[in-house]
Scaffold this motif. Sequence first.
Motif, PDB file in Angstrom:
ATOM      1  N   ARG A  75     -13.155 -44.901 -45.801  1.00 36.26           N
ATOM      2  CA  ARG A  75     -12.473 -44.522 -47.042  1.00 36.26           C
ATOM      3  C   ARG A  75     -11.302 -45.461 -47.330  1.00 36.26           C
TER       4      ARG A  75
ATOM      5  N   TYR B 201     -18.169 -43.981 -47.295  1.00 34.41           N
ATOM      6  CA  TYR B 201     -17.464 -42.998 -48.127  1.00 34.41           C
ATOM      7  C   TYR B 201     -17.849 -43.235 -49.580  1.00 34.41           C
TER       8      TYR B 201
ATOM      9  N   ALA C 137     -16.780 -42.609 -53.001  1.00 31.13           N
ATOM     10  CA  ALA C 137     -15.543 -42.185 -53.669  1.00 31.13           C
ATOM     11  C   ALA C 137     -15.848 -41.300 -54.872  1.00 31.13           C
TER      12      ALA C 137
ATOM     13  N   TYR D 297     -18.388 -38.190 -47.363  1.00 29.50           N
ATOM     14  CA  TYR D 297     -18.561 -39.106 -46.243  1.00 29.50           C
ATOM     15  C   TYR D 297     -19.970 -38.951 -45.665  1.00 29.50           C
TER      16      TYR D 297
ATOM     17  N   GLN E 137     -16.665 -38.107 -53.446  1.00 31.89           N
ATOM     18  CA  GLN E 137     -15.718 -37.737 -52.381  1.00 31.89           C
ATOM     19  C   GLN E 137     -16.457 -37.241 -51.145  1.00 31.89           C
TER      20      GLN E 137
ATOM     21  N   TRP F 148     -12.824 -42.372 -41.443  1.00 35.88           N
ATOM     22  CA  TRP F 148     -11.533 -42.497 -42.146  1.00 35.88           C
ATOM     23  C   TRP F 148     -11.338 -43.943 -42.646  1.00 35.88           C
TER      24      TRP F 148
END
Lengths: 268, 797
Positions: B285, B222, B224, B229, B227, B282
């Motif tokens: 992140r 991920y 950041a 993936y 934003q 998920w």
Amino acid sequence: MYDFEYRRVGSIAEAQAALAGGSSSKLLAGGMSLLPVLKQRLARYDGIVDLGGIATLRGIHRDNADLVIGAMTTHATVAASALVAQSIPALAALAAGIGDPQVRNRGTLGGSVANADPAADYPAALLALDARIVTQRRVIAAEVFFRGLFETALEPGEIIQAVHFTLPQRAGYAKLRQSASRFALVGVFVTRTHAGVRVAVTGARDSVFRWREAEAALAADFRPAALARLALPSSGLNADIHASAEYRAHCVQIMAQRALAAALEPPS
Amino acid sequence: MDEIATDSRIGQPVRRKEDERLLTGKGCFSDDVNLPEQAYAVFVRSPHAHARIRSIDARAARAIAGVLAVLTGEELLADGLKPLPHVPFSMHPAEIRLANRDGTPLFSAPHYPLACDKVRFVGEALAVVVAASVAIAKDGAEQVAVDYEVLPAVVDTLAAAEPDAPRIWEHATSNVCLDADAGDRAATEAAFARAVHVVRFSTQVNRVTGVTMEPRAAVAQYDAARQRYTLYAGSGGAVRLKDDLATVLDIPAAQVRAVMRDIGGNFGTRGMIYPEFCVVAWAARRVGRPVKWTCERQEAFLADYQARDLAVQAELALDAQGNFLALRSSNVGNAGAHPTNFSPLQKGVEIMSSIYRMPCAFVRARAVLSNTSPTRPYRSAGRPEVMYVLERLIDLAARECDFDRIALRERNLLRQAELPYTNPFGMVYDSGDYHGAMAKALELGDWAGFPARREQARRRGKYRGIGVANYVDTASGVPRERAEISVHPQGRVSVVVGTVSNGQGHETSFAQLVNEWLGVALERVDIIAGDTDIVKVGGGTHSGRGMRLISIVVLNASRQIIDKGKRIAARLLESDPSRVRFDAGRFEVAEGGRAVTLFEVAAAAERLGDLPEDLRGPLTAFSDETVKEASFPYGAHVCEVEIDPELGAVEIVRYAAVDDAGRAVNPMIIHGQTHGGIVQGVGQALYENCYYDPRSGQLLAGSFMDYTMPRADHFPPFDTHISEVPSTTHPLGMRPAGEGGTTPALAVVINAIVDALAELGVRHVEMPATPERIWRAMRAAAGTASGNSSTPMPQAQ
Ligand SMILES: Cc1cc2nc3c(=O)[nH]c(=O)nc-3n(C[C@H](O)[C@H](O)[C@H](O)COP(=O)(O)OP(=O)(O)OC[C@H]3O[C@@H](n4cnc5c(N)ncnc54)[C@H](O)[C@@H]3O)c2cc1C
């Protein structure tokens, strides 16, 4: 796999010392049975003592009437040995039929015998050939060695060094493979020696056993016809997703006949 | 095969470009991807087939040094993750729809990536531990304490359909989650009423699993700052995976990139997004580090999607001459714990009458939920099951009503002149020579010489049997596909397509198309498929859609390249575009013999600033097509077996196959596909079985020590033949060739076994036809015939 301390030892004495420490330790031979158990975290040991560095545990020789095979001798070596082929061809054939080439190149006689898998091949040979298991402490007859499911007469710290096989007059092994694993769904080893006839069955109960009725019938008449009317009762036999007890009982009878036929074949 | 490729064009058995890389360990599978700072995920899986999750205590796990996170369904819901976006049916325009007979809407239930309220099969993931190493993550997983309220479970297909069976989903009125009618009930009833003969057959088609050589794996990262993936994971296609992951993460698809390079098998069971893929993304992140998960083999047996598992009760009505009058059937498919995909049921129903003339038919199709891993399409979804049912019915009809097996098939098999033919479910078979395929298979299998071989076998104390089965496949799938071709002046051509190779040899066969149309050597062609930053559109590998659709879009794009190229070449050659011809990678002006190569033209396009706008810049073209026609590959297989009368062990001694590919792009690859397909079909017929214990719901065949795979030494050499009767609905005449090996294999093997034992009175042997099952069938037949139960020996004559 959980963490453990790995030690490769060079002698039986060193192995003994390594096992003697306070913590729980386990011998490692070919690792074909032990490593899957470790990988799946089904067992946990503080130490693993690898016997691979002990040269004296490897090899095959004749000792008077006995064929002697070192505990660390691989199945592939036994299968390819001219001495085994000449002395007990059925034993070479048995080793050649264990698992697949990878398993035969790693797996050992000692590991198989110590592990006492209910579907392993060697235990049938040991029992039928009246073999003696030699450890650093004593000599154990096959008859009393295999005690139950993965259970043997070995005491803690006891190391198999070699197995002595009595040369038979006749011997034959027949195995019906469990289709997935290729272990014995049932395997029958038939021998005739100066002491009499033995019929050892693997795969069918929690441990290898002698089929006494078949032995008696064959002692009277060492021909397939003698087995034709026998039936092994199915009660107490293994039942699993691969075969019912009833089918196993039937296969023991058929495999006994085929083992006998192999035993009666003229040496090639 | 001793054919040797003479060039690399369509029709040549060119050696696969990718094999050297794959066979020398230079492939890049999902597990080969490693990212800096990556952490490792291990899943906590249910030991129970059915249980309510009362609580999960992860404190001890979180306290372990090196454990970065323990995530459960609670966090998942709190973070707003969505259920997996399953598409329950094939929506292809050429296919039929199944809808509830009572008009109620289709049952649905949310399939969250981690079980939240209940666990519904052994192996279902309910938490994930992310740690600095796999070993630490496993330590953590062991420390996650789950308080389960164990519930009664049901795994068997028909048992699960009972009204009082344990309920998998509480909001359902029963486990039957789809109950549909297909065909014409009244006409079928009427036809049965006037039939002279009716044969009946009930069977439970065993459940199998895909067993891809490469277990699943996923690495997610991920970013950041952006934003965004990135998920590296093998699947059927990158675009679908990207879109589905975005749906679960509830973010715009642009925030996801999916990447896949080499994929070691798919077969359909791997064709969809999986819960673990979502969780890994998920988790990446959540922990702020890349997270990797590699499925272990036993985990694969438990948690991979599984397949088949269909209970059928079928009847065939015939008139006195043996003409088929009608087919009637009840098909109950076991969907497993989540209603993920009913297309095997759908695809089976819609071609259940196969390529025979069947005036009418009626099928009640049900899907039932159970405490087992969800089922999905698997190589030739739904078709092998029904071909098996119909071909068994035909053999039974021949036996019980005294027809010759071949003559009965010939009488009812559709003739070329009858095509296109609308079957009783509304499917339109376009074209083909069904009689020719069967005749050729009988010839290859030396049907005529069988009696002599049976006699020889008898002398050796073996039962020998022969079987034949015809088949048809429906190839449909996602109808849209795109190809973008770029000619690079440096001497390479890249082709971006939306369909990745799962081992089928696309790098070679797709490149052969480019060789055919653009005259570019195979080594100069790069097929790019597995990265959504490059690939925008594409349906993925399934339903025989790879070559079928790629050939269309590559042809269209190639033509555009040639058209553009001619105009540029005309400039360079000082001629008129209409006088430029393109041949073998060169544009030439007929009269003067002057020529420029495709790559020189591409260089000129980039260099010459004064070209018209549509020619200026990189020489590229794309084609984006939605193909509404389905395709109907067909063929016939012949199999011969020998059976050990004492043990019931069966050996396949001969196998001949005729499969129609319409037009074979690479016959060697097709033969390979057929070989693999046959092996997977035979695997189901003789060996494979996802055996769940009916009481505990435990998967007892959960490793290679208990799940029998077919092996090379189980098979004789195959005699495979490719028939090439051009398809009338494909612009190049092609039919898919990836599933034909499997489709009739179940039928033909069981037909051969039953034929071997027919003289004993054996009517049928269920799959997998294990030695014990065959032994029992022989004994039961002998028991009925003579009143004793000893195994009969074949009589030498
Ligand atoms: C896929 C597969 C198929 C197989 N198929 C068959 C088959 O068809 N037939 C068959 O018989 N077997 C089969 N096996 C088992 C195989 O033969 C193993 O090699 C054998 O059971 C164990 O031998 P090992 O040398 O690998 O022992 P290890 O796995 O290293 O050890 C096994 C056990 O023996 C103990 N041990 C090892 N050596 C000694 C010793 N010298 N003294 C005391 N204890 C010792 C170890 O501590 C351990 O408990 C199969 C295994 C696999 C993985």
